[in-house]
Structure formats: structure tokens, C-alpha cells
Design a protein around this motif. Structure first.
Motif, mmCIF file in Angstrom:
data_model
loop_
_atom_site.group_PDB
_atom_site.id
_atom_site.type_symbol
_atom_site.label_atom_id
_atom_site.label_comp_id
_atom_site.label_asym_id
_atom_site.label_seq_id
_atom_site.Cartn_x
_atom_site.Cartn_y
_atom_site.Cartn_z
ATOM 1 N N MET A 1 0.962 -1.112 0.271
ATOM 2 C CA MET A 1 0.352 0.567 0.124
ATOM 3 C C MET A 1 1.358 1.335 -0.036
ATOM 4 N N SER A 2 0.843 2.643 -0.921
ATOM 5 C CA SER A 2 1.630 3.490 -0.939
ATOM 6 C C SER A 2 1.188 4.470 0.526
ATOM 7 N N THR A 3 2.327 4.688 0.808
ATOM 8 C CA THR A 3 1.831 5.420 1.389
ATOM 9 C C THR A 3 1.867 7.047 1.628
ATOM 10 N N HIS A 4 1.299 7.232 0.222
ATOM 11 C CA HIS A 4 1.413 8.284 -0.498
ATOM 12 C C HIS A 4 -0.625 8.186 -1.121
ATOM 13 N N SER A 5 -1.377 6.815 -0.642
ATOM 14 C CA SER A 5 -2.190 6.423 -1.424
ATOM 15 C C SER A 5 -3.365 7.654 -0.486
ATOM 16 N N ALA A 22 -17.058 0.568 -1.413
ATOM 17 C CA ALA A 22 -15.138 0.487 -0.682
ATOM 18 C C ALA A 22 -15.367 0.058 -2.119
ATOM 19 N N LEU A 23 -15.600 -0.610 -3.097
ATOM 20 C CA LEU A 23 -14.815 -1.922 -3.697
ATOM 21 C C LEU A 23 -14.580 -1.137 -5.536
ATOM 22 N N GLY A 29 -7.533 3.248 -5.900
ATOM 23 C CA GLY A 29 -6.600 3.356 -5.734
ATOM 24 C C GLY A 29 -6.683 4.046 -3.930
ATOM 25 N N PHE A 30 -7.340 4.245 -3.583
ATOM 26 C CA PHE A 30 -7.602 4.618 -2.145
ATOM 27 C C PHE A 30 -6.960 3.302 -0.705
ATOM 28 N N MET A 31 -6.860 4.327 -0.059
ATOM 29 C CA MET A 31 -6.969 3.279 1.091
ATOM 30 C C MET A 31 -8.107 3.376 1.558
ATOM 31 N N ASP A 47 -10.920 -9.491 2.006
ATOM 32 C CA ASP A 47 -10.448 -10.406 1.181
ATOM 33 C C ASP A 47 -10.108 -9.648 -0.485
ATOM 34 N N ASN A 48 -10.821 -8.578 -1.370
ATOM 35 C CA ASN A 48 -10.932 -8.170 -1.936
ATOM 36 C C ASN A 48 -9.667 -7.380 -2.427
ATOM 37 N N SER A 49 -9.503 -6.385 -1.329
ATOM 38 C CA SER A 49 -8.277 -5.476 -2.274
ATOM 39 C C SER A 49 -6.672 -5.557 -0.602
ATOM 40 N N VAL A 50 -6.091 -5.306 -1.038
ATOM 41 C CA VAL A 50 -4.790 -5.288 0.267
ATOM 42 C C VAL A 50 -5.215 -3.546 0.099
#
Ligand SMILES: NC(=O)c1ccc[n+]([C@@H]2O[C@H](COP(=O)([O-])OP(=O)(O)OC[C@H]3O[C@@H](n4cnc5c(N)ncnc54)[C@H](OP(=O)(O)O)[C@@H]3O)[C@@H](O)[C@H]2O)c1
Length: 245
Positions: A1-5, A22-23, A29-31, A47-50
């Protein structure tokens, strides 16, 4: 996960519109901090996305809510979507407990969320409040649901004025009918009903552009908007025709 997300917090993310939103945000690319009560569903969603972090708590419990998110989380988009719907079937035997349940979850808990998290929304951030096209015109059996959503629409307008100096944008979301577990319970025709994925795309687009009134599907919502200009004396007989006998 990017720290800039960029960061989005979504309530009611365990089901329906919130889950689809959410999906969509995770895909963009959002956290995503995905909130709800149902831990199993939120874990399955993550489980769908980190990019998706589940946050399990009851919005009506202020202590749980205050401790639900990291205190140093800087929020780009905050979407207060969670809600419930119950109808008043017998207005003469008015169910005060039902009224309280709906107003509590749909309106009062939004105040709790704003108290807890608004200070964490970044300068230039966007807050989305989930209303309903039911707020445009008074609909039969919707004494509790419609009142809660009319309250949200009013709240959104006042916040939009008062938060402008802080450069926090407000969006109020007025969906028509969307296919979700909430509407699966409805026993009446739902004209123009759309899928939750389409609702999520409209919400992401509107929030990203800073649109104040995000409403969809346009054919249905514009019809209700136009009808909302009628004097109540003309709307009343139309609304009466919707009463189930
Ligand atoms: N579907 C439509 O046609 C439609 C139209 C206009 C507006 N809306 C609004 O859109 C929002 C989402 O509706 P939906 O159709 O997606 O319904 P839904 O599938 O029933 O989802 C409701 C969500 O709200 C959460 N929630 C409810 N009470 C909660 C509480 N006390 N604490 C924490 N979370 C709570 C639920 O989480 P848990 O199950 O995990 O508790 C669930 O994730 C609602 O505000 C609704 O009024 C929907």
C-alpha cells in the motif's frame, strides 16, 4: 500500500451501496476504511483488496465509534452512508420506538461521526452524506425514513455553507432505487432501479468532482425534483394514490 494513497472512510460498507463504493474506491487506489457491524462480511470485503481495512463497530455506540479509527488518520473522503429503513404501516398506532430507531441510525449517528471524524478530514477534503430521493417529496409510510433523510439533506446544506472557509466540501447523495438487501425487502414497484455498482460509480464521480447534489438515476430523480416544486396542496392527492389498500 502506497504511503501516498488517498484515504476514504465509508460507513455501511458491509453491504449494498457502501460495499460497492468501498470496492470502487479501492479500485481507484484509495486506502479504504470500511465500517460496519458485520465482521464476517467486512473481512470478506477486505479479501478483495489489500487497500481495504475493515472497522467493526456500531455507529450508535459513541464509545466504540470514537475508538474505531486511528486518531492520526488524515481523511480525504468521508462517506457517511450507513442507514436503515422501516416503514410506518399504521399511522394511527404510531410506533415511536420504530421512529427512534430510524432517526437514531440515519440522522443522530451521523452527528456522532461528524463529532469524531470531521476534525480529521484534510483541508480540501470531501464529506458525503447519504440522503435519499425520498427527501425530495413526502412519501406514504415514510414518516420515519423520510424525516431522517430530509434531516440529512438540511444538515448537508448548512454544513456546506459553514465548512466552506475550512475548504471542506460537502456532497449530499440522493439515490433513487438501488438494488441492495435494504430494497430487497420492499413489496412495491421500484421504478428505474439500478445496480449498486452503478450507484458506486456515480458516487465516486460526484465526490471526486466535489458535486454538492449527487443524484441518480437522473430520469427518476429529476422527475421527483420537478414534483417537489408543486405546492403541497397539489402533491397531497398524488401521494394519497400511493397508499396501499
Ligand atoms: N438502496 C436504495 O434504494 C437506497 C436509496 C436511497 C438511499 N439509500 C441509503 O443508502 C444507504 C445504504 O443503503 P443500502 O441500500 O446499501 O442498505 P444495506 O445494504 O442494508 O446496507 C446498510 C449498511 O448500513 C450499516 N448499518 C446499519 N446500521 C448500522 C449501525 N447501527 N452501525 C453500523 N453500521 C450500520 C449496515 O452494516 P451492518 O449490516 O454490518 O450492521 C450496512 O452496511 C442507507 O443510508 C440508505 O438509506 C438507499
Amino acid at each position: 500500500m502506497s504511503t501516498h494513497s488517498r484515504v476514504v472512510v465509508i460507513t455501511g460498507a458491509s453491504s449494498g451501496i457502501g460495499e460497492a463504493v468501498a470496492l470502487e474506491y479501492a479500485q481507484q487506489g484509495f486506502m479504504v476504511y470500511a465500517c460496519g457491524r458485520n465482521q464476517t462480511k467486512l473481512n470478506a470485503l477486505s479479501d478483495n483488496s489489500v487497500n481495504i481495512t475493515p472497522c467493526t463497530f456500531d455507529l450508535n455506540d459513541q464509545t466504540e465509534l470514537k475508538n474505531a479509527l486511528p486518531k492520526d488518520l488524515a481523511i480525504d473522503h468521508l462517506i457517511l452512508n450507513a442507514g436503515t429503513c422501516e416503514y410506518i404501516d399504521n399511522p394511527k398506532q404510531f410506533d415511536g420506538a420504530l421512529f427512534e430507531r430510524v432517526i437514531q441510525t440515519n440522522l443522530i449517528s451521523v452527528g456522532y461521526c461528524l463529532e469524531a471524524w470531521l476534525k480529521q478530514v484534510k483541508f480540501g477534503g470531501q464529506v458525503g452524506l447519504m440522503s435519499s430521493s425520498a427527501a425530495y417529496v413526502p412519501l406514504t409510510r415514510a414518516e420515519a425514513y423520510g424525516a431522517s433523510k430530509a434531516g440529512i439533506s438540511y444538515l448537508a446544506k448548512t454544513l456546506s455553507v459553514d465548512l466552506e472557509p475550512q475548504e471542506i466540501g460537502i456532497s449530499v447523495i440522493h439515490p433513487g432505487f438501488v438494488k441492495t438487501p435494504l430494497t430487497n425487502k420492499n413489496d412495491f414497484d421500484m421504478p428505474g432501479i439500478i445496480d449498486a455498482d452503478d450507484a458506486a460509480k456515480a458516487i465516486f464521480k460526484g465526490m471526486s468532482k466535489g458535486t454538492f447534489d449527487i443524484h441518480f438515476p437522473k430520469g427518476f430523480t429529476w422527475t421527483l425534483k420537478v414534483l417537489s416544486f408543486l405546492p403541497f396542496s397539489l402533491w397531497r392527492p398524488l401521494a394519497k394514490r400511493m397508499i396501499k389498500t
